[in-house]
Design a protein around this motif. Structure first.
Motif, PDB file in Angstrom:
ATOM      1  N   VAL A   1     -35.872  70.607  22.300  1.00  0.00           N
ATOM      2  CA  VAL A   1     -35.678  71.500  23.440  1.00  0.00           C
ATOM      3  C   VAL A   1     -34.299  71.226  24.029  1.00  0.00           C
ATOM      4  CG1 VAL A   1     -36.468  72.069  25.760  1.00  0.00           C
ATOM      5  CG2 VAL A   1     -38.143  71.612  23.961  1.00  0.00           C
TER       6      VAL A   1
ATOM      7  N   PHE B   1     -46.524  75.445  25.877  1.00  0.00           N
ATOM      8  CA  PHE B   1     -45.518  74.874  24.984  1.00  0.00           C
ATOM      9  C   PHE B   1     -45.944  75.067  23.531  1.00  0.00           C
ATOM     10  CE2 PHE B   1     -43.181  71.666  22.658  1.00  0.00           C
ATOM     11  CZ  PHE B   1     -41.934  71.706  23.255  1.00  0.00           C
TER      12      PHE B   1
ATOM     13  N   TRP C   1     -40.207  76.072  26.855  1.00  0.00           N
ATOM     14  CA  TRP C   1     -38.783  75.934  26.611  1.00  0.00           C
ATOM     15  C   TRP C   1     -38.126  77.308  26.627  1.00  0.00           C
ATOM     16  CZ3 TRP C   1     -37.385  78.544  22.187  1.00  0.00           C
ATOM     17  CH2 TRP C   1     -38.373  78.756  21.244  1.00  0.00           C
TER      18      TRP C   1
ATOM     19  N   HIS D   1     -45.268  67.316  25.261  1.00  0.00           N
ATOM     20  CA  HIS D   1     -45.279  68.691  25.759  1.00  0.00           C
ATOM     21  C   HIS D   1     -46.492  69.464  25.247  1.00  0.00           C
ATOM     22  CE1 HIS D   1     -41.536  68.672  27.918  1.00  0.00           C
ATOM     23  NE2 HIS D   1     -40.844  68.315  26.857  1.00  0.00           N
TER      24      HIS D   1
ATOM     25  N   MET E   1     -35.334  73.687  29.255  1.00  0.00           N
ATOM     26  CA  MET E   1     -36.707  74.008  29.657  1.00  0.00           C
ATOM     27  C   MET E   1     -36.690  75.026  30.795  1.00  0.00           C
ATOM     28  SD  MET E   1     -39.135  72.423  27.971  1.00  0.00           S
ATOM     29  CE  MET E   1     -40.591  72.345  29.004  1.00  0.00           C
TER      30      MET E   1
ATOM     31  N   GLU F   1     -44.348  75.676  31.892  1.00  0.00           N
ATOM     32  CA  GLU F   1     -43.886  74.528  31.111  1.00  0.00           C
ATOM     33  C   GLU F   1     -43.577  74.956  29.683  1.00  0.00           C
ATOM     34  OE1 GLU F   1     -46.102  70.832  31.836  1.00  0.00           O
ATOM     35  OE2 GLU F   1     -47.322  72.067  33.152  1.00  0.00           O
TER      36      GLU F   1
END
Length: 105
Positions: free
Chosen positions: A49, A36, A60, A29, A52, A58
């Motif tokens: 995580v 992230f 969490w 990630h 998500m 992208e």
């Protein structure tokens, strides 16, 4: 110590760390998602995580480690995420780790 034995032992240790921790998932990630990040209170080895963002970003929305639950859904200006200790969470009535509105202060 024989070099081959050392390499084998090293490989086994790295393999165990990768299997028993979140390091591979988090590293992926971090390398592939610009938004992230790992909370300061956690580490690349322990942060997991649990939900998500399902949109185009992208990042969490919820995560946890051995000591805390984290969310990016409820934030404060000085911190991009909110946090509650697992011991505090046990005292919250109807606590749900995936619903920050159930997190008590």
């Amino acid at each position: 110590m024989n070099l081959n034995i050392f390499k084998t032992i090293s490989f086994v240790i790295v393999l165990i760390v990768c299997i028993k921790t979140e390091v591979l998932t988090n590293a992926w990630h971090i390398l592939t998602a610009s938004d992230f990040s790992i909370p300061e209170e956690s580490s690349v080895f322990t942060f997991k995580v649990t939900r998500m963002n399902e949109g185009s970003g992208e990042w969490w929305l919820y995560g946890e480690d051995e000591n805390y639950y984290y969310t990016m859904e409820r934030t404060k200006a000085e911190n991009p995420y909110a946090i509650i200790s697992k011991s505090k969470a046990r005292t919250c009535a109807h606590f749900n780790k995936l619903d920050y509105t159930t997190w008590c202060e």
